[in-house]
Design a protein around this motif. Structure first.
Motif, PDB file in Angstrom:
ATOM      1  N   LEU A  70      63.036   4.437  21.509  1.00  0.00           N
ATOM      2  CA  LEU A  70      64.454   4.210  21.239  1.00  0.00           C
ATOM      3  C   LEU A  70      64.599   2.916  20.461  1.00  0.00           C
ATOM      4  CD1 LEU A  70      65.821   4.983  24.818  1.00  0.00           C
ATOM      5  CD2 LEU A  70      65.548   6.570  22.908  1.00  0.00           C
ATOM      6  N   GLU A  71      65.414   2.931  19.404  1.00  0.00           N
ATOM      7  CA  GLU A  71      65.557   1.736  18.577  1.00  0.00           C
ATOM      8  C   GLU A  71      66.337   0.653  19.312  1.00  0.00           C
ATOM      9  OE1 GLU A  71      66.463   0.291  14.060  1.00  0.00           O
ATOM     10  OE2 GLU A  71      67.486   2.102  14.737  1.00  0.00           O
ATOM     11  N   ARG A  72      65.814  -0.549  19.228  1.00  0.00           N
ATOM     12  CA  ARG A  72      66.482  -1.705  19.831  1.00  0.00           C
ATOM     13  C   ARG A  72      67.829  -1.943  19.145  1.00  0.00           C
ATOM     14  NH1 ARG A  72      63.285  -4.588  23.234  1.00  0.00           N
ATOM     15  NH2 ARG A  72      61.084  -4.029  23.209  1.00  0.00           N
ATOM     16  N   TRP A  73      68.752  -2.549  19.856  1.00  0.00           N
ATOM     17  CA  TRP A  73      70.125  -2.832  19.451  1.00  0.00           C
ATOM     18  C   TRP A  73      71.011  -1.607  19.502  1.00  0.00           C
ATOM     19  CZ3 TRP A  73      71.971  -7.441  19.760  1.00  0.00           C
ATOM     20  CH2 TRP A  73      71.164  -8.538  19.504  1.00  0.00           C
ATOM     21  N   CYS A  74      70.450  -0.412  19.663  1.00  0.00           N
ATOM     22  CA  CYS A  74      71.281   0.801  19.695  1.00  0.00           C
ATOM     23  C   CYS A  74      71.901   0.997  21.072  1.00  0.00           C
ATOM     24  CB  CYS A  74      70.459   2.029  19.328  1.00  0.00           C
ATOM     25  SG  CYS A  74      70.120   2.150  17.569  1.00  0.00           S
ATOM     26  N   VAL A  75      73.091   1.589  21.066  1.00  0.00           N
ATOM     27  CA  VAL A  75      73.799   1.929  22.296  1.00  0.00           C
ATOM     28  C   VAL A  75      74.164   3.406  22.208  1.00  0.00           C
ATOM     29  CG1 VAL A  75      75.866   1.528  23.683  1.00  0.00           C
ATOM     30  CG2 VAL A  75      74.732  -0.405  22.550  1.00  0.00           C
ATOM     31  N   TRP A  76      73.792   4.177  23.228  1.00  0.00           N
ATOM     32  CA  TRP A  76      74.197   5.576  23.328  1.00  0.00           C
ATOM     33  C   TRP A  76      75.220   5.635  24.443  1.00  0.00           C
ATOM     34  CZ3 TRP A  76      69.286   4.120  22.041  1.00  0.00           C
ATOM     35  CH2 TRP A  76      68.799   4.628  20.841  1.00  0.00           C
ATOM     36  N   ASP A  77      76.475   5.802  24.066  1.00  0.00           N
ATOM     37  CA  ASP A  77      77.590   5.785  25.005  1.00  0.00           C
ATOM     38  C   ASP A  77      78.053   7.213  25.245  1.00  0.00           C
ATOM     39  OD1 ASP A  77      79.558   4.858  26.658  1.00  0.00           O
ATOM     40  OD2 ASP A  77      80.761   3.943  25.088  1.00  0.00           O
ATOM     41  N   GLY A  78      78.063   7.627  26.506  1.00  0.00           N
ATOM     42  CA  GLY A  78      78.509   8.968  26.856  1.00  0.00           C
ATOM     43  C   GLY A  78      77.412  10.015  26.716  1.00  0.00           C
TER      44      GLY A  78
END
Length: 123
Positions: A70-78
């Motif tokens: 998973l790429e750093r700084w990314c956010v998967w919301d929901g």
């Protein structure tokens, strides 16, 4: 509000000790990349062409020795990551991070953020 903070904190803790991209003794498998700037139509095998969604990653047929990065700084919301893959004791499936910066975050998933139903999956 308190449950949201606790759930986000737990996800951050789960992702904090992310395993390195390669581990001694394990056979080298395929590394699949997921980024908040990706495309689900790509193969995910190149960090320049990552998948976009955790759903795409969850539905991938990861094999023993493979890695999901998973790429750093990314956010998967929901979204939720369903880790239903099956590694082996000698060749676990590894969930890790790539790039530099803050750990990736999965939050506000349906019922939970990470669902481990497989075996020999290391995060």
């Amino acid at each position: 509000m308190g449950r949201h903070i606790i759930r986000t904190f737990i996800v951050a803790l789960l992702l904090l000790p992310l395993a390195p991209m390669s581990s001694a003794g394990a056979s080298s498998g395929t590394t699949y990349h997921v980024s908040c700037r990706g495309w689900d139509t790509s193969t995910g095998k190149d960090s320049r062409w990552p998948w976009l969604t955790l759903e795409r990653a969850s539905n991938a047929a990861l094999q023993p020795g493979d890695t999901l990065a998973l790429e750093r700084w990314c956010v998967w919301d929901g979204e939720r990551l369903d880790a239903g893959w099956h590694g082996t004791p000698q060749n676990p499936i590894t969930i890790t991070a790539y790039g530099s910066g803050a750990n990736p975050v999965i939050r506000n998933g349906t019922y939970q953020n990470l669902k481990f139903t497989g075996s020999y999956v290391v995060a």
